[in-house]
Every structure is written in C-alpha cells, then in structure tokens.
Design an enzyme around this catalytic site. Sequence first.
Site, PDB file in Angstrom:
ATOM      1  N   ALA A  20      32.848  69.674 -10.959  1.00 31.38           N
ATOM      2  CA  ALA A  20      32.780  71.115 -10.731  1.00 31.38           C
ATOM      3  C   ALA A  20      33.407  71.503  -9.300  1.00 31.38           C
ATOM      4  O   ALA A  20      33.530  72.773  -8.937  1.00 31.38           O
ATOM      5  CB  ALA A  20      31.451  71.677 -10.861  1.00 31.38           C
ATOM      6  N   ARG A  25      40.525  68.724  -0.684  1.00 30.99           N
ATOM      7  CA  ARG A  25      41.401  67.785   0.184  1.00 30.99           C
ATOM      8  C   ARG A  25      42.648  67.460  -0.601  1.00 30.99           C
ATOM      9  O   ARG A  25      43.702  67.107  -0.078  1.00 30.99           O
ATOM     10  CB  ARG A  25      40.568  66.626   0.489  1.00 30.99           C
ATOM     11  CG  ARG A  25      39.637  66.650   1.278  1.00 30.99           C
ATOM     12  CD  ARG A  25      38.671  65.580   1.447  1.00 30.99           C
ATOM     13  NE  ARG A  25      37.749  65.603   0.468  1.00 30.99           N
ATOM     14  CZ  ARG A  25      36.643  64.969   0.066  1.00 30.99           C
ATOM     15  NH1 ARG A  25      36.288  63.861   0.813  1.00 30.99           N
ATOM     16  NH2 ARG A  25      35.696  65.118  -0.742  1.00 30.99           N
ATOM     17  N   SER A 113      31.840  60.435 -11.670  1.00 34.37           N
ATOM     18  CA  SER A 113      32.369  61.234 -11.187  1.00 34.37           C
ATOM     19  C   SER A 113      33.908  61.650 -11.771  1.00 34.37           C
ATOM     20  O   SER A 113      34.450  60.288 -12.000  1.00 34.37           O
ATOM     21  CB  SER A 113      32.401  61.088  -9.655  1.00 34.37           C
ATOM     22  OG  SER A 113      31.615  61.104  -8.764  1.00 34.37           O
ATOM     23  N   GLY A 152      30.031  57.668   1.156  1.00 30.78           N
ATOM     24  CA  GLY A 152      28.722  57.479   1.224  1.00 30.78           C
ATOM     25  C   GLY A 152      28.636  55.799   1.376  1.00 30.78           C
ATOM     26  O   GLY A 152      28.674  55.046   0.711  1.00 30.78           O
TER      27      GLY A 152
HETATM   28  C1  UD1 Z   1      30.384  61.347  -3.248  1.00 27.63           C
HETATM   29  C2  UD1 Z   1      29.390  60.815  -2.926  1.00 27.63           C
HETATM   30  C3  UD1 Z   1      29.558  59.653  -2.014  1.00 27.63           C
HETATM   31  C4  UD1 Z   1      30.333  58.628  -2.650  1.00 27.63           C
HETATM   32  C5  UD1 Z   1      31.601  59.234  -3.222  1.00 27.63           C
HETATM   33  C6  UD1 Z   1      32.337  58.131  -4.332  1.00 27.63           C
HETATM   34  C7  UD1 Z   1      27.868  62.870  -2.901  1.00 27.63           C
HETATM   35  C8  UD1 Z   1      27.107  63.702  -1.817  1.00 27.63           C
HETATM   36  N1  UD1 Z   1      28.570  62.023  -2.066  1.00 27.63           N
HETATM   37  O1  UD1 Z   1      31.378  62.068  -2.065  1.00 27.63           O
HETATM   38  O2  UD1 Z   1      28.437  59.030  -1.337  1.00 27.63           O
HETATM   39  O3  UD1 Z   1      30.524  57.437  -1.864  1.00 27.63           O
HETATM   40  O4  UD1 Z   1      31.239  60.483  -4.021  1.00 27.63           O
HETATM   41  O5  UD1 Z   1      33.473  58.665  -4.715  1.00 27.63           O
HETATM   42  O6  UD1 Z   1      27.645  62.817  -3.834  1.00 27.63           O
HETATM   43  N2  UD1 Z   1      30.831  68.009  -7.583  1.00 27.63           N
HETATM   44  C9  UD1 Z   1      30.456  68.934  -8.571  1.00 27.63           C
HETATM   45  N3  UD1 Z   1      29.848  69.843  -8.069  1.00 27.63           N
HETATM   46  C10 UD1 Z   1      29.730  70.080  -6.462  1.00 27.63           C
HETATM   47  C11 UD1 Z   1      30.696  69.220  -5.673  1.00 27.63           C
HETATM   48  C12 UD1 Z   1      30.930  68.094  -6.354  1.00 27.63           C
HETATM   49  O7  UD1 Z   1      30.384  68.764  -9.729  1.00 27.63           O
HETATM   50  O8  UD1 Z   1      29.045  70.982  -6.122  1.00 27.63           O
HETATM   51  C13 UD1 Z   1      31.980  66.858  -8.398  1.00 27.63           C
HETATM   52  C14 UD1 Z   1      33.137  66.874  -8.005  1.00 27.63           C
HETATM   53  O9  UD1 Z   1      34.191  67.568  -8.733  1.00 27.63           O
HETATM   54  C15 UD1 Z   1      33.578  65.304  -7.893  1.00 27.63           C
HETATM   55  C16 UD1 Z   1      32.317  64.581  -7.581  1.00 27.63           C
HETATM   56  O10 UD1 Z   1      31.227  65.728  -7.860  1.00 27.63           O
HETATM   57  O11 UD1 Z   1      34.136  65.071  -9.347  1.00 27.63           O
HETATM   58  C17 UD1 Z   1      32.156  64.141  -6.220  1.00 27.63           C
HETATM   59  O12 UD1 Z   1      32.256  65.338  -5.236  1.00 27.63           O
HETATM   60  P1  UD1 Z   1      33.186  64.933  -4.022  1.00 27.63           P
HETATM   61  O13 UD1 Z   1      33.105  66.091  -3.192  1.00 27.63           O
HETATM   62  O14 UD1 Z   1      34.361  64.363  -4.251  1.00 27.63           O
HETATM   63  O15 UD1 Z   1      32.106  63.837  -3.398  1.00 27.63           O
HETATM   64  P2  UD1 Z   1      32.838  62.664  -2.228  1.00 27.63           P
HETATM   65  O16 UD1 Z   1      32.876  63.438  -0.869  1.00 27.63           O
HETATM   66  O17 UD1 Z   1      33.736  62.141  -2.746  1.00 27.63           O
HETATM   67 CA    CA Z   2      35.324  62.286  -4.220  1.00 29.18          CA
END
Ligand code: UD1
Ligand code: CA
Length: 493
Positions: A20, A25, A113, A152
């Site tokens: 979502a 980036r 993810s 993380g």
């Molecule tokens: C996240 C993890 C991090 C991990 C990394 C691995 C968190 C807070 N951090 O960071 O610890 O090392 O993934 O790749 O989880 N998404 C949603 N809804 C939201 C926000 C994000 O569905 O509100 C989805 C994004 O589309 C994405 C995934 O969750 O597919 C990860 O989100 P992203 O913002 O990429 O997290 P990272 O900063 O990569």
């Molecule tokens: Ca990510």
Amino acid sequence: MVENNTASSARALAVIILAAGQGTRMKSSLPKVLHRIGGRPLVGHVLDVARDLHPDGILVVLRHERDLIAEAVTGISPEIRVVDQDEIPGTGRAVQVALDELGDFDGDVLVLSGDVPLLDADTLDALVAAHRASLAAATMLTAVVEDPHGYGRVIRGIDHSVTRIVEQKDATDDEAAVTEINAGVYVFQAEPLRAHIGLIGTANAQGERYLTDMIGLLHASRLTVGAVVAPDASAALGVNDRVQLAQAAKALNARTVRRWQLEGVTVQDPDTTWIDVTATLAPDVTVLPNTHILRATAVSSGAVIGPDTSLVDCEVAENATVRRSDATLAVIGPDTHVGPFAYLRPGTRLDAGGKIGTFVETKNSTIGEGSKVPHLSYIGDTTIGRGVNLGAGAITANYDDLAKHRTVIGDEVHSGSHNVFVAPVRIGDGAKTGAGAVIRKDVPPGALALSVAPQRNVDGWVETNRPGTAAADAAVRARSAQEADDGAQQEQG
Ligand code: UD1
Ligand code: CA
C-alpha cells in the site's frame, strides 16, 4: 520440508502481502511494486512465491494506485483478496486492516512485502516450519548484509534472542552498526498478533505505525520471538529505489541464468545475458554474449542465439541461428538463419531452412520453407512460398498512404536485385523478375517480369556538358587509351 511435523503443518496459513506504500524513493509515476525485474512486476514475484506455499488465502493490502495494482494482481491470480488500507500510514496499520479482513482466523499469518521480490519458497517453507516447530508467537526472517543502511536492524538480548527491531531513522550509532537486518518477512500466530496489533504506537521518526514494533511488543509480553537467518542474504533484498531495483534484477537474472546452465544451456557470458523468468530454453541451446531472451520466448535445442540479440515473445525451433538481431513475436523455424543485423517484427514466420539475412526488416509475413531474403530488404504483409530467393534490396511497398496491402509470392520464385513489389500484387510460382524491376502488376507462373526501360548511352555527354572537370579529363584519357589500343589491334590484325 515439514514432513516430520504433520500436526503443526495442519495449521492454516494466511499470507498478507504489503503493497500500500507510496514508493516515494522510486521517483516514478509507475507504482513501485509494478516495476519489473526478470519480466514480471515486483509484486508478481511475491505472489508467485506466496502461491508456491499453497496457503489457505492470500491478501494484498493496497492504497497508493490501488486500482492499477489490484488489476495487475488479480490478473495474475483471481483468487487474491484485495484489502484497502485507510489513511493511517505504516506497515503495522497495513497488517491490522488485513487481519480485520481475516475475521477470527486462528492459524499462522505470513507477512510478505510487495517490494521484497527475491524470496524463494524453500526459504519461506523453512521459516514457517521453524515457527511451527518452536511454537513461537512470531518468527522473523533476517539476513546478515555488508551494508545494512536503510533496513530495520535486529536487536538481540544477551541470550541472543530477538528483543526488538529498530528502524534506520530511529537507530543510535551502536544500533546502526548492527549488520543483521529485518527482511520485512514474518510469521505470526494469529491470536497474539491480533491481541497486540492495536498497541502499536507512532513514537518514531516517521510518526507511522510500524509493524516492526510488534516484535518488541510480543517480547515485552514474554512471548517467544524467533528468527531465521536467510542462507542467501540477496534473497532478502528490498527494493526502495532504482539502485536496488537494478541490484534485484541482476541477482534474479544470475539465478535464472544459473538455473538454465544446470539444465544444459550453454551461456557464454552470464553477466551480459538477460533471461526473463517467463522464458524457456531447451538443453543444448547456446546463448552468446549481450543477449536478451524475454517474455514468453521459447528456444529449442541446438539453437544458437547471439551475440547481441534480443528476442521478445519469440519461438525459436531446433538448430536455428540468430545473430546480432532483434525479434518480437516471431516464429523462427528449424535450421534457419537470422541476421546478422535483422529486425523481425510481430507476425514474422520463417519456415524450416529459410533465411532472413543482413539489414532485413520483416513484419506480418511468412517466409516459406527454404526461402531466403538474404540482404537489404523490407518484407511487410507478405506471403512467400517455398524455395524462393529474393535478390538484394527487395522491398514490398505495402502501404499506399491509405491502407496496407499484401504481397503474395509463389514457390520457387527468383527475383532480381533491387525490386519493388507494389502491393496488392501476386507473383506466380516459378516466375522471375529482372534487376531493378518495379512490379505493379501480377506476374503469371513461369513468366519473366521486366519493368525497366532499355538502357540508352549518350556518348560524349560528360566532355560536352562538363568540360574541364576531373570526370571529363578521366573520360578523355580513357577514350584515347581505348583508341590507341584499337589502333594497335588493327595493325596486328
Ligand atoms: C521495512 C521495515 C524494515 C525492513 C524493510 C525490509 C517497517 C517499519 N520497516 O522498511 O524494518 O528492514 O522493510 O525491506 O516495516 N506498506 C504498506 N502500507 C504502509 C506502508 C508500507 O502496505 O502504510 C508496504 C509498502 O508498499 C512495502 C512494504 O509495506 O511493500 C514495506 O514498506 P517500506 O516503506 O518499503 O518499508 P521499508 O522502509 O523498506
Ligand atoms: Ca521497502
């Protein structure tokens, strides 16, 4: 993978895929999870591996560009359930809305993810198996990487058990120095996950509800949190920007090339060979450097592809050779030769033993068995029979400014060099055409078609009209040499 653990593997498994986020980036108008590697969108790879696990359900959480991604996802697999995240941001919130959708489900929940595309089913099977065997409330996948920046970090206690995850932006220098990272992949027992998810707060640099906080919350409730370290750290690669997109594409490609090599394909230079996950190659295919084998391309045994060749959605039969060429939606028959420097556009079919040679462009055309278009040609909307040879520079003029028309060339036709076939036109079996002919009318079987006016030489034109030029001087010299020669021959005779 879990044969010795039938009782626990009977637990239900639901998969939640997080997709979502905005993907800021990437700086792209295309949603991040729809960017492609190996010929498939990032989220498509995640879906594939999720389906390999045969779970009881797969949910994809969407918000940003929801409709576009939903269409792509349900196109891949219609049984996927799309769950909409609300305006509350964060991976924790994303899991919470999916969990609501799951109702009173009480099995295990695997969270993936949408931007972690390189995981394989064995790694995930092992994660789920470890989770079930240990009866942990949660088991996370971690990886030890050279450069942990952006991920993380996994914080472990003195007994080495995982106590929490800290995000890059919230990490102290000591925490940032940890090289074990959170892959963003977890299995939870549904019950404790449901009991704690509402407790996730927003006390972090981004003010979002982080799913990573769940690990600390479970630990604080004295529940067991396990971790499995991925055997191959590259499988945990997350794609947040275009640099990571290229890294992921390269890592996936290396895996794909290796897989085909082990299946009997010779790949001379894996670094410059790109094979989509959807392409197939038979044993004893040879792939030479700088070659792209893309989409649904299928190459049969004995074929040699490359160097410097791109095939998109092509079918290449046994023992064909395709050198320094570009082909899309073309069917290349057995024992044929393509290139060097050929351009095969959609609808090209080259039958057994045929040739599409150098600087030849083809489109929506069939070239029959043993027929050759060897040099400098454009062949569009054309049907060519068997045993045909088109002279250098054959052009089918298929477009009259209003519509496209077909050229039909029969069997055993030989055309002279530099012919134009003005469509619609038919050339009968066994017919021949003269050099330079412009063929506007049908040619009956066995006829010789000539369209060029007889040649007329205007003697002395250059000396008269361009006197004093280098050309005129050369002509004068040649003429007097010729006259001297003729005189000497007369004396002898
Ligand atoms: C996240 C993890 C991090 C991990 C990394 C691995 C968190 C807070 N951090 O960071 O610890 O090392 O993934 O790749 O989880 N998404 C949603 N809804 C939201 C926000 C994000 O569905 O509100 C989805 C994004 O589309 C994405 C995934 O969750 O597919 C990860 O989100 P992203 O913002 O990429 O997290 P990272 O900063 O990569
Ligand atoms: Ca990510």
